[in-house]
Design a protein around this motif. Structure first.
Motif, PDB file in Angstrom:
ATOM      1  N   ASP A  83       0.858  -1.186   0.000  1.00 10.99           N
ATOM      2  CA  ASP A  83       0.000   0.000   0.000  1.00 10.99           C
ATOM      3  C   ASP A  83       0.891   1.232   0.000  1.00 10.99           C
ATOM      4  O   ASP A  83       0.990   1.958   0.991  1.00 10.99           O
ATOM      5  CB  ASP A  83      -0.907  -0.016   1.237  1.00 10.99           C
ATOM      6  CG  ASP A  83      -1.887   1.152   1.257  1.00 10.99           C
ATOM      7  OD1 ASP A  83      -1.994   1.865   0.234  1.00 10.99           O
ATOM      8  OD2 ASP A  83      -2.534   1.361   2.307  1.00 10.99           O
ATOM      9  N   GLU A 105       0.807   4.176  -1.330  1.00 14.66           N
ATOM     10  CA  GLU A 105       0.258   5.526  -1.201  1.00 14.66           C
ATOM     11  C   GLU A 105       0.090   5.941   0.258  1.00 14.66           C
ATOM     12  O   GLU A 105       0.223   7.108   0.594  1.00 14.66           O
ATOM     13  CB  GLU A 105      -1.077   5.610  -1.932  1.00 14.66           C
ATOM     14  CG  GLU A 105      -0.963   5.490  -3.436  1.00 14.66           C
ATOM     15  CD  GLU A 105      -0.071   6.568  -4.034  1.00 14.66           C
ATOM     16  OE1 GLU A 105      -0.158   7.723  -3.584  1.00 14.66           O
ATOM     17  OE2 GLU A 105       0.716   6.243  -4.944  1.00 14.66           O
ATOM     18  N   ASN A 106      -0.203   4.978   1.123  1.00 16.10           N
ATOM     19  CA  ASN A 106      -0.421   5.304   2.529  1.00 16.10           C
ATOM     20  C   ASN A 106       0.753   4.899   3.413  1.00 16.10           C
ATOM     21  O   ASN A 106       1.297   5.721   4.159  1.00 16.10           O
ATOM     22  CB  ASN A 106      -1.703   4.623   3.024  1.00 16.10           C
ATOM     23  CG  ASN A 106      -2.939   5.147   2.336  1.00 16.10           C
ATOM     24  OD1 ASN A 106      -3.197   6.346   2.317  1.00 16.10           O
ATOM     25  ND2 ASN A 106      -3.715   4.243   1.739  1.00 16.10           N
ATOM     26  N   LEU A 107       1.165   3.636   3.337  1.00 15.57           N
ATOM     27  CA  LEU A 107       2.191   3.146   4.242  1.00 15.57           C
ATOM     28  C   LEU A 107       3.547   3.801   3.983  1.00 15.57           C
ATOM     29  O   LEU A 107       4.253   4.170   4.929  1.00 15.57           O
ATOM     30  CB  LEU A 107       2.302   1.625   4.127  1.00 15.57           C
ATOM     31  CG  LEU A 107       1.060   0.836   4.547  1.00 15.57           C
ATOM     32  CD1 LEU A 107       1.334  -0.660   4.453  1.00 15.57           C
ATOM     33  CD2 LEU A 107       0.642   1.205   5.968  1.00 15.57           C
ATOM     34  N   GLN A 108       3.923   3.953   2.725  1.00 15.05           N
ATOM     35  CA  GLN A 108       5.212   4.575   2.441  1.00 15.05           C
ATOM     36  C   GLN A 108       5.252   6.018   2.912  1.00 15.05           C
ATOM     37  O   GLN A 108       6.266   6.483   3.440  1.00 15.05           O
ATOM     38  CB  GLN A 108       5.518   4.509   0.934  1.00 15.05           C
ATOM     39  CG  GLN A 108       6.035   3.161   0.477  1.00 15.05           C
ATOM     40  CD  GLN A 108       6.559   3.212  -0.948  1.00 15.05           C
ATOM     41  OE1 GLN A 108       6.997   4.256  -1.427  1.00 15.05           O
ATOM     42  NE2 GLN A 108       6.524   2.078  -1.626  1.00 15.05           N
ATOM     43  N   LYS A 109       4.156   6.711   2.734  1.00 15.90           N
ATOM     44  CA  LYS A 109       4.093   8.104   3.158  1.00 15.90           C
ATOM     45  C   LYS A 109       4.314   8.219   4.656  1.00 15.90           C
ATOM     46  O   LYS A 109       5.094   9.066   5.127  1.00 15.90           O
ATOM     47  CB  LYS A 109       2.741   8.706   2.766  1.00 15.90           C
ATOM     48  CG  LYS A 109       2.574  10.168   3.137  1.00 15.90           C
ATOM     49  CD  LYS A 109       1.213  10.676   2.693  1.00 15.90           C
ATOM     50  CE  LYS A 109       1.025  12.144   3.076  1.00 15.90           C
ATOM     51  NZ  LYS A 109      -0.311  12.647   2.646  1.00 15.90           N
ATOM     52  N   ASN A 110       3.629   7.378   5.426  1.00 15.53           N
ATOM     53  CA  ASN A 110       3.787   7.406   6.880  1.00 15.53           C
ATOM     54  C   ASN A 110       5.197   7.005   7.292  1.00 15.53           C
ATOM     55  O   ASN A 110       5.800   7.610   8.186  1.00 15.53           O
ATOM     56  CB  ASN A 110       2.770   6.460   7.529  1.00 15.53           C
ATOM     57  CG  ASN A 110       1.348   6.954   7.390  1.00 15.53           C
ATOM     58  OD1 ASN A 110       1.110   8.135   7.120  1.00 15.53           O
ATOM     59  ND2 ASN A 110       0.393   6.050   7.552  1.00 15.53           N
ATOM     60  N   TRP A 135       2.030   6.293  13.781  1.00 17.19           N
ATOM     61  CA  TRP A 135       1.399   6.067  12.490  1.00 17.19           C
ATOM     62  C   TRP A 135       1.470   4.593  12.113  1.00 17.19           C
ATOM     63  O   TRP A 135       2.377   3.875  12.517  1.00 17.19           O
ATOM     64  CB  TRP A 135       2.114   6.882  11.404  1.00 17.19           C
ATOM     65  CG  TRP A 135       2.155   8.335  11.691  1.00 17.19           C
ATOM     66  CD1 TRP A 135       3.137   9.028  12.332  1.00 17.19           C
ATOM     67  CD2 TRP A 135       1.148   9.302  11.372  1.00 17.19           C
ATOM     68  NE1 TRP A 135       2.822  10.361  12.415  1.00 17.19           N
ATOM     69  CE2 TRP A 135       1.604  10.546  11.845  1.00 17.19           C
ATOM     70  CE3 TRP A 135      -0.093   9.227  10.722  1.00 17.19           C
ATOM     71  CZ2 TRP A 135       0.872  11.718  11.680  1.00 17.19           C
ATOM     72  CZ3 TRP A 135      -0.812  10.397  10.559  1.00 17.19           C
ATOM     73  CH2 TRP A 135      -0.341  11.622  11.041  1.00 17.19           C
ATOM     74  N   CYS A 136       0.526   4.175  11.297  1.00 22.32           N
ATOM     75  CA  CYS A 136       0.582   2.819  10.747  1.00 22.32           C
ATOM     76  C   CYS A 136       1.631   2.794   9.639  1.00 22.32           C
ATOM     77  O   CYS A 136       1.497   3.484   8.637  1.00 22.32           O
ATOM     78  CB  CYS A 136      -0.775   2.393  10.197  1.00 22.32           C
ATOM     79  SG  CYS A 136      -0.746   0.770   9.408  1.00 22.32           S
ATOM     80  N   CYS A 137       2.682   2.024   9.859  1.00 21.01           N
ATOM     81  CA  CYS A 137       3.759   1.925   8.874  1.00 21.01           C
ATOM     82  C   CYS A 137       3.843   0.522   8.278  1.00 21.01           C
ATOM     83  O   CYS A 137       4.840   0.155   7.672  1.00 21.01           O
ATOM     84  CB  CYS A 137       5.104   2.270   9.525  1.00 21.01           C
ATOM     85  SG  CYS A 137       5.200   3.942  10.182  1.00 21.01           S
TER      86      CYS A 137
END
Length: 385
Positions: free
Chosen positions: A25, A27-32, A359-361
């Motif tokens: 994922d 878009e979300n996990l990498q950003k966090n 954050w969820c990483c």
């Protein structure tokens, strides 16, 4: 390597992270994940930083290639990293070669204020000055600036396509030489097998693989220097001891497959209290009825001996991250100070706390860190033989 002290106050930051789920994922996990990583850089302000990644590219590397390129580009061009004007990136992207692929990624960043840093050429057996930013991928086996190996298949025959192995680089800062080794050891393939003996058969496999790496580091091919081994050691708590600790007064029920008679599940019930189910254990399942045991006081109530010290053959260990299940994964740093001196003992902020808690990483993907080389923990080389 004999030499003088490294520049006073030179800060070295070592970070390790299993990043497999980041590419599921992006878009979300990498950003966090990147947000937390940049915060670590801002907080510690290292002059030299190493980031060791395991399972780089995720489970399906071919499908993740575009995400991999974006991740690397972001790291190298981010404003948070603009003061790091030199970098070396080594990515094992040769996923089509089962006999060589390790899915390891090693990143090294050098601050603009850091002068006279060199990297060792293992083929020419001499140091080369580091300048600019360079990325190496595909067939790392032919890259002279590192050593990379995948563990022999017979080390873990249970896994048909293991990606476990190591990458080694050597650096020299102000006449202080040291090796940095990115490592990924074997996991516990089955909870049912792991709990049968103490230590488990998997502990023996990890012990053998780690011994293989340490023997390679200290063999006679090159001059011996200090080394830091950090990555995903996959060390676990001793499963048999954990179960015995959690289920002291329980009775065990064995569930077998109808066609093969193979044990597929173990159920532990209280002796009284209407025989309430306390624990269900399967190959990939560890379901304990009271999850608070793993959260209260950092899980000390449910802790049991690990086999880390035995696995590491007496080397110094620093455990930097755990999670709340029996298949707890430890990121461990194996240190051999050799001619190098840590002027104060290593101190983690909390042996059970890692960066990225807000954050969820991704599952188990929060990066543990070890900082050495600041004013209170200076990395230096002693004059000697």
């Amino acid at each position: 390597m004999a030499g003088k002290a490294a520049a006073p106050g030179t800060a070295v930051l070592l970070v390790t992270a299993n990043v497999g789920s980041l590419f599921d994922d992006p878009e979300n996990l990498q950003k966090n994940w990147l947000r937390e990583f940049y915060q670590v850089v801002h907080t510690h302000k290292p002059h030299f930083m190493a980031l060791h990644c395991q399972e780089f590219g995720g489970k399906n590397y071919e499908a993740s290639m575009s995400h991999v390129d974006k991740f690397v580009k972001e790291l190298l061009s981010s404003d948070a990293m603009k003061e790091y004007n030199r970098a070396r990136v080594y990515l094992d992207e040769n996923y089509k070669s089962q006999e060589h692929f390790t899915a390891l990624g090693s990143f090294y960043f050098l601050h603009e204020s850091l002068k006279n840093i060199y990297q060792f050429d293992f083929k020419a057996k001499k140091y080369r000055k580091v300048a600019g930013k360079e990325i190496y991928s595909d067939t790392l086996e032919s890259t002279p600036m590192l050593e990379k190996e995948k563990f022999p298949q017979d080390y873990f025959p249970e896994c048909k396509w293991s990606r476990k192995g190591f990458i080694r680089t050597r650096w020299c800062i102000a006449d202080c030489a040291f090796d940095l080794v990115n490592i990924h050891l074997f996991h516990d393939a089955s909870n049912l097998v792991a709990w049968e003996t103490s230590p488990s058969v998997y502990s023996g496999i990890r012990h053998k693989a780690l011994g293989y790496v340490l023997d390679r580091i200290i063999d006679q091919r090159f001059e011996k220097v200090s080394y830091f081994v950090f990555g995903d050691f996959n060390f676990r708590l001793d499963s048999k001891s954990v179960v015995e600790t959690l289920c002291t007064k329980a009775t065990m029920q064995t569930v077998r497959a109808a066609d093969t008679n193979e044990v597929v599940k173990l159920i532990f019930r209280e002796s009284d209290n209407d025989r309430k189910v306390m624990l269900q254990l399967e190959k990939k399942l560890f379901d304990y009825f009271n999850q608070e045991v793993f959260r209260d006081n950092n899980g000390t109530a449910g802790s049991a001996p690990s086999r880390c010290k035995a696995d590491c053959r007496g080397h110094t260990l620093g455990a930097s991250c755990t999670s709340g299940r029996v298949r707890w994964r430890l990121r461990v740093t194996v240190l051999s100070t050799g001619s190098m001196t840590l002027t104060q003992p290593i101190s983690f902020r909390d042996p059970r706390v890692c960066e990225g808690r807000r954050w969820c990483c991704g599952v188990g993907r929060k990066p543990p860190c070890l900082r050495v080389g600041r004013q209170d923990l200076r990395l230096r080389s002693e004059v000697g033989d």
